[in-house]
Write an enzyme that holds these catalytic residues in place. Sequence first.
Site, mmCIF file in Angstrom:
data_model
loop_
_atom_site.group_PDB
_atom_site.id
_atom_site.type_symbol
_atom_site.label_atom_id
_atom_site.label_comp_id
_atom_site.label_asym_id
_atom_site.label_seq_id
_atom_site.Cartn_x
_atom_site.Cartn_y
_atom_site.Cartn_z
ATOM 1 N N GLY A 13 6.362 -0.952 12.188
ATOM 2 C CA GLY A 13 5.201 -1.801 12.421
ATOM 3 C C GLY A 13 5.508 -3.208 11.963
ATOM 4 O O GLY A 13 6.613 -3.507 11.497
ATOM 5 N N HIS A 67 5.382 -3.777 -5.329
ATOM 6 C CA HIS A 67 5.679 -2.458 -4.739
ATOM 7 C C HIS A 67 5.901 -1.429 -5.840
ATOM 8 O O HIS A 67 5.403 -0.302 -5.763
ATOM 9 C CB HIS A 67 6.915 -2.526 -3.835
#
Length: 170
Positions: free
Chosen positions: A10, A51
């Site tokens: 994506g 993250h």
Amino acid sequence: MMRKIIYISGGQRSGKSSFAQRTAELLSPYPVYLATAHVWDDDFRERIRRHQQDRGPHWTNIEEEIEISKHDLSGKVVLLDCVTLWLTNIYHANGYALQSSLEQAKEEWNKFIEQQFTLIVVSNEIGMGLHAPDQSSRHFTDLQGWINQYIAGLADEAYCMISGIPLRLK
């Protein structure tokens, strides 16, 4: 355990990593995070920190910029994040040569997936916008597209993330 590959692609900020992390946590109480990032600058260092903060202590973290096949991950649920950064490292190490980068990436990928594991792979779709203004960037877009096709073709499941919604491709 048999090998299973789940491919997730994506655009930037489409929800790929979050979906991949949730998937890994559903499949294992102790997943492995295989990070391919190279710290290029302070902004990138902060992205990596965010993250890492999103994952809990139940994750095993491995950092590997290029030689992903050298880690024995058999029997594990592994989240590789991400193919784009891995390719960037390969492309840079090959002096921005397209063909040798493509050959090295395919060879390393093939060695990596010889393992019996569940692999969740995050990648980026970067060729859906304007053409890059310079040859090196256009070559990287080609490299990314070819490797995405290669990995997705070998995957058991494939998803495209759009606005946080996973669309199952196969």
